[in-house]
Design an enzyme around this catalytic site. Structure first.
Site, PDB file in Angstrom:
ATOM      1  N   SER A  65       0.793  -1.236   0.000  1.00 51.95           N
ATOM      2  CA  SER A  65       0.000   0.000   0.000  1.00 51.95           C
ATOM      3  C   SER A  65       0.820   1.278   0.000  1.00 51.95           C
ATOM      4  CB  SER A  65      -0.953   0.016   1.199  1.00 51.95           C
ATOM      5  OG  SER A  65      -2.013  -0.891   1.007  1.00 51.95           O
ATOM      6  N   LYS A  68      -0.121   3.820  -2.566  1.00 51.81           N
ATOM      7  CA  LYS A  68      -1.150   4.861  -2.426  1.00 51.81           C
ATOM      8  C   LYS A  68      -0.563   6.262  -2.274  1.00 51.81           C
ATOM      9  CE  LYS A  68      -4.528   1.583  -0.734  1.00 51.81           C
ATOM     10  NZ  LYS A  68      -4.397   0.475   0.193  1.00 51.81           N
ATOM     11  N   SER A 120      -5.995   3.325   4.499  1.00 52.12           N
ATOM     12  CA  SER A 120      -5.506   2.505   3.391  1.00 52.12           C
ATOM     13  C   SER A 120      -6.646   1.825   2.643  1.00 52.12           C
ATOM     14  CB  SER A 120      -4.524   1.444   3.909  1.00 52.12           C
ATOM     15  OG  SER A 120      -3.713   0.953   2.867  1.00 52.12           O
TER      16      SER A 120
END
Length: 391
Positions: A65, A68, A120
């Protein structure tokens, strides 16, 4: 007796070896933070972009993640934060972390970005990508385009969330450090990732969503102000962290790190301790050109801005300055023109440059006018001086 002499000889040799190796061991110990669990790691100075430390920094790895970070900065730069975004069907129920978006629910892009970075939310990632890029593939194209512009030369994005969908989604610790530094220079991004708790709307419910930031560094480390956590079964634990002390901001990346919180703290401590920001030139500083350049009297080369750079204590003397000019003759007619650069080199690598412009000593108004019509103004001042003398 011979045995005793032999042992004395061995002892002398042993002590000599210890004396020789002690400084080397000390130097090696200060080469970087010791005992990191991360397979890949990097430490970067945010303002300058200098990589201060790297461990397997160019190794291509899964980033989970931490993806992101790119999703957020592309959305911030290409979207409008107050836009009302409708959640598309393909965003609902995406596996992994979620902020539980519902089909056709409406939120602002800004709210989605908080859901993306604090919790997230993979559903938030798909919603943001569809809104800003027109489709997920369209947005991924924008992500890779931005990566190329930043200089992430060993990176390829295949989705906006970082789930393990293929081997075509990867980056490196150093590339992700560059991305963190780039994103942290954006005030909107910086505000989002430093937020510990945020309430956003929840259409159809009696109460708002309360988002608690998953990044424990915000509570564990003094001065921490970002960035993003990450985990998948294949990527393992990943973390992008940042902290600011005395006006200096550093950022870390750890990939596949079983002890990511401590790894990040060690790197930040080491960076703040071993590097300090040095001003190598000031704004408006007069610079002497090379000897072969002819400079008219009353004319100077000056810097258009200051230049600072993070250096270790023993590096400042290694910085070399070079003046690069586009002209070999400098006259007052060039006043205000940019005609070269003052370059800074460290260990044969250019670390930055400052534009140089021509500056002419400013004469008084009378001198300026006399330069235009010297005969007239000389006669005028002779008459004035004569009149004052008679008076």
């Amino acid at each position: 007796m011979r045995v005793r002499k032999s042992w004395c000889g061995v002892l002398v040799v042993f002590l000599f070896i210890q004396l020789v190796w002690m400084p080397v061991q000390d130097a090696a110990a200060s080469a970087g933070p010791p005992g990191l669990s991360a397979e890949g790691a990097a430490l970067i100075d945010v303002a300058s972009g200098r990589i201060l430390y790297s461990k397997n920094g160019s190794k291509k790895m899964r980033i989970a993640s931490l993806t992101k970070t790119m999703t957020a900065i592309v959305a911030i730069e290409n979207g409008q934060l107050k836009d009302q975004v409708t959640v598309p069907p393909e965003a609902v129920g995406v596996e992994g972390s979620s902020i539980y978006l519902k089909k056709n629910e409406k939120l602002s892009l800004e709210e989605l970005l908080y859901g993306l970075m604090l919790r997230s939310g993979n559903d938030a990632a798909v919603t943001v990508a569809t809104h800003v890029g027109g489709s997920v593939p369209g947005f991924v194209y924008m992500m890779n385009e931005k990566a190329a512009l930043i200089g992430m030369t060993h990176t390829n994005f295949n989705n906006p969330h970082g789930l393990d969908d293929s081997n075509m989604h990867y980056s490196t610790a150093e590339d992700m450090a560059k991305l963190s530094a780039y994103a942290l220079r954006n005030p909107t991004f910086r505000q989002i990732v430093s937020t510990k708790v945020k309430d956003i709307s929840w259409e159809g419910e009696e109460y708002d969503r309360r988002l608690l930031n998953k990044n424990k560094m915000l509570h564990l480390y003094n001065g921490a102000d970002g960035v993003k956590t990450g985990y998948t079964k294949l990527a393992k634990r990943c973390l992008a962290a940042s902290a600011t002390r005395d006006g200096r901001q550093l950022a870390t990346i750890t990939l596949n790190a079983s002890d990511d919180w401590n790894d990040s703290a060690k790197m930040l401590d080491w960076g703040f301790q071993h590097f300090s920001t040095k001003q190598l030139v000031s704004l408006g500083q007069s610079i002497q050109p090379e000897s072969f350049v002819k400079v008219e009297e009353g004319t100077h080369l000056v810097t258009t801005n200051a230049f600072t750079y993070p250096l270790q204590a023993d590096e400042e003397d290694d910085v070399q300055k070079r003046v690069v000019m586009s002209e070999s003759v400098i006259t007052d007619k060039m006043n205000g023109q940019l005609i070269g650069f003052l370059q800074f080199h460290l260990k044969d690598q250019m670390i930055g440059q400052v534009p140089l412009k021509v500056q002419v000593d400013t004469p008084t108004w009378v001198h300026q006018q006399m330069a235009v019509a010297p005969t007239f103004w000389q006669q005028f001042w002779n008459l004035v001086a004569g009149g004052l003398f008679r008076a």
